[in-house]
Design a protein around this motif. Sequence first.
Motif, PDB file in Angstrom:
ATOM      1  N   UNK A 176       4.347   5.658  -5.340  1.00 24.70           N
ATOM      2  CA  UNK A 176       4.344   5.704  -6.800  1.00 24.70           C
ATOM      3  C   UNK A 176       3.385   6.771  -7.309  1.00 24.70           C
ATOM      4  N   UNK A 177       2.220   6.894  -6.690  1.00 19.90           N
ATOM      5  CA  UNK A 177       1.270   7.929  -7.098  1.00 19.90           C
ATOM      6  C   UNK A 177       1.832   9.316  -6.822  1.00 19.90           C
ATOM      7  N   UNK A 178       2.501   9.476  -5.702  1.00 20.66           N
ATOM      8  CA  UNK A 178       3.110  10.764  -5.369  1.00 20.66           C
ATOM      9  C   UNK A 178       4.217  11.116  -6.350  1.00 20.66           C
ATOM     10  N   UNK A 179       5.059  10.161  -6.678  1.00 16.36           N
ATOM     11  CA  UNK A 179       6.128  10.406  -7.657  1.00 16.36           C
ATOM     12  C   UNK A 179       5.557  10.731  -9.033  1.00 16.36           C
ATOM     13  N   UNK A 180       4.479  10.067  -9.392  1.00 20.77           N
ATOM     14  CA  UNK A 180       3.826  10.339 -10.673  1.00 20.77           C
ATOM     15  C   UNK A 180       3.283  11.764 -10.710  1.00 20.77           C
ATOM     16  N   UNK A 181       2.624  12.183  -9.635  1.00 17.91           N
ATOM     17  CA  UNK A 181       2.097  13.554  -9.565  1.00 17.91           C
ATOM     18  C   UNK A 181       3.227  14.577  -9.596  1.00 17.91           C
ATOM     19  N   UNK A 182       4.312  14.287  -8.892  1.00 16.06           N
ATOM     20  CA  UNK A 182       5.457  15.194  -8.874  1.00 16.06           C
ATOM     21  C   UNK A 182       6.064  15.330 -10.272  1.00 16.06           C
ATOM     22  N   UNK A 183       6.237  14.208 -10.960  1.00 17.22           N
ATOM     23  CA  UNK A 183       6.791  14.241 -12.313  1.00 17.22           C
ATOM     24  C   UNK A 183       5.864  15.002 -13.261  1.00 17.22           C
ATOM     25  N   UNK A 184       4.580  14.807 -13.099  1.00 15.90           N
ATOM     26  CA  UNK A 184       3.619  15.504 -13.957  1.00 15.90           C
ATOM     27  C   UNK A 184       3.630  17.008 -13.681  1.00 15.90           C
ATOM     28  N   UNK A 185       3.701  17.394 -12.415  1.00 16.01           N
ATOM     29  CA  UNK A 185       3.758  18.819 -12.072  1.00 16.01           C
ATOM     30  C   UNK A 185       5.040  19.450 -12.592  1.00 16.01           C
ATOM     31  N   UNK A 186       6.153  18.727 -12.501  1.00 19.12           N
ATOM     32  CA  UNK A 186       7.412  19.249 -13.023  1.00 19.12           C
ATOM     33  C   UNK A 186       7.350  19.413 -14.543  1.00 19.12           C
ATOM     34  N   UNK A 246       0.836  -1.209   0.000  1.00 19.22           N
ATOM     35  CA  UNK A 246       0.000   0.000   0.000  1.00 19.22           C
ATOM     36  C   UNK A 246       0.865   1.251   0.000  1.00 19.22           C
ATOM     37  N   UNK A 247       1.907   1.270   0.834  1.00 23.37           N
ATOM     38  CA  UNK A 247       2.781   2.436   0.879  1.00 23.37           C
ATOM     39  C   UNK A 247       3.586   2.595  -0.406  1.00 23.37           C
ATOM     40  N   UNK A 248       3.953   1.497  -1.039  1.00 17.54           N
ATOM     41  CA  UNK A 248       4.621   1.597  -2.338  1.00 17.54           C
ATOM     42  C   UNK A 248       3.684   2.185  -3.384  1.00 17.54           C
ATOM     43  N   UNK A 249       2.427   1.834  -3.353  1.00 14.78           N
ATOM     44  CA  UNK A 249       1.452   2.393  -4.293  1.00 14.78           C
ATOM     45  C   UNK A 249       1.256   3.886  -4.034  1.00 14.78           C
ATOM     46  N   UNK A 250       1.186   4.287  -2.772  1.00 13.18           N
ATOM     47  CA  UNK A 250       1.052   5.712  -2.446  1.00 13.18           C
ATOM     48  C   UNK A 250       2.281   6.477  -2.910  1.00 13.18           C
TER      49      UNK A 250
END
Length: 138
Positions: free
Chosen positions: A39-49, A33-37
């Motif tokens: 991964x979602x956070x890293x995805x959002x960060x990459x998208x915002x960048x 579950x924490x790995x999924x969270x």
Amino acid sequence: MESRSDSGFALLVVIWATGILGLLFMTYIVAARYRAIEAASLSQHARAEAMANIGIKIAILDLLSGTSQGKARSGRFGSDGTPVGCSLGDGWTLAISVADEGGKVDFNTANMELVDALIRGVNANGEAAAMIVRNIRG
């Protein structure tokens, strides 16, 4: 034939092993579950960048528009820093602002006459301005 105490010990071992397996299973589930969270956070960060980089490129292209033909720039972004909203796909909106850097003074490279004139322009009291300039020099 097994004694009664041996069968109780075997039951205790089975219960203990089941508890350990359950604990390991729960640890695995929580870690996943924490790995999924993450991964979602890293995805959002990459998208915002990526969106920030797009905003910078839009502003640069807008600033450079018309300069090759020698025309005055008439872009959509003013130089006063007022943000302009740009709507992108998937509900993303960028607020792009362009500010003019002209007229700023770098105290590290400016000569003391310029610093003195700047401080005297801000402060009407000449003695206080002279003291500030002396402190900057010192």
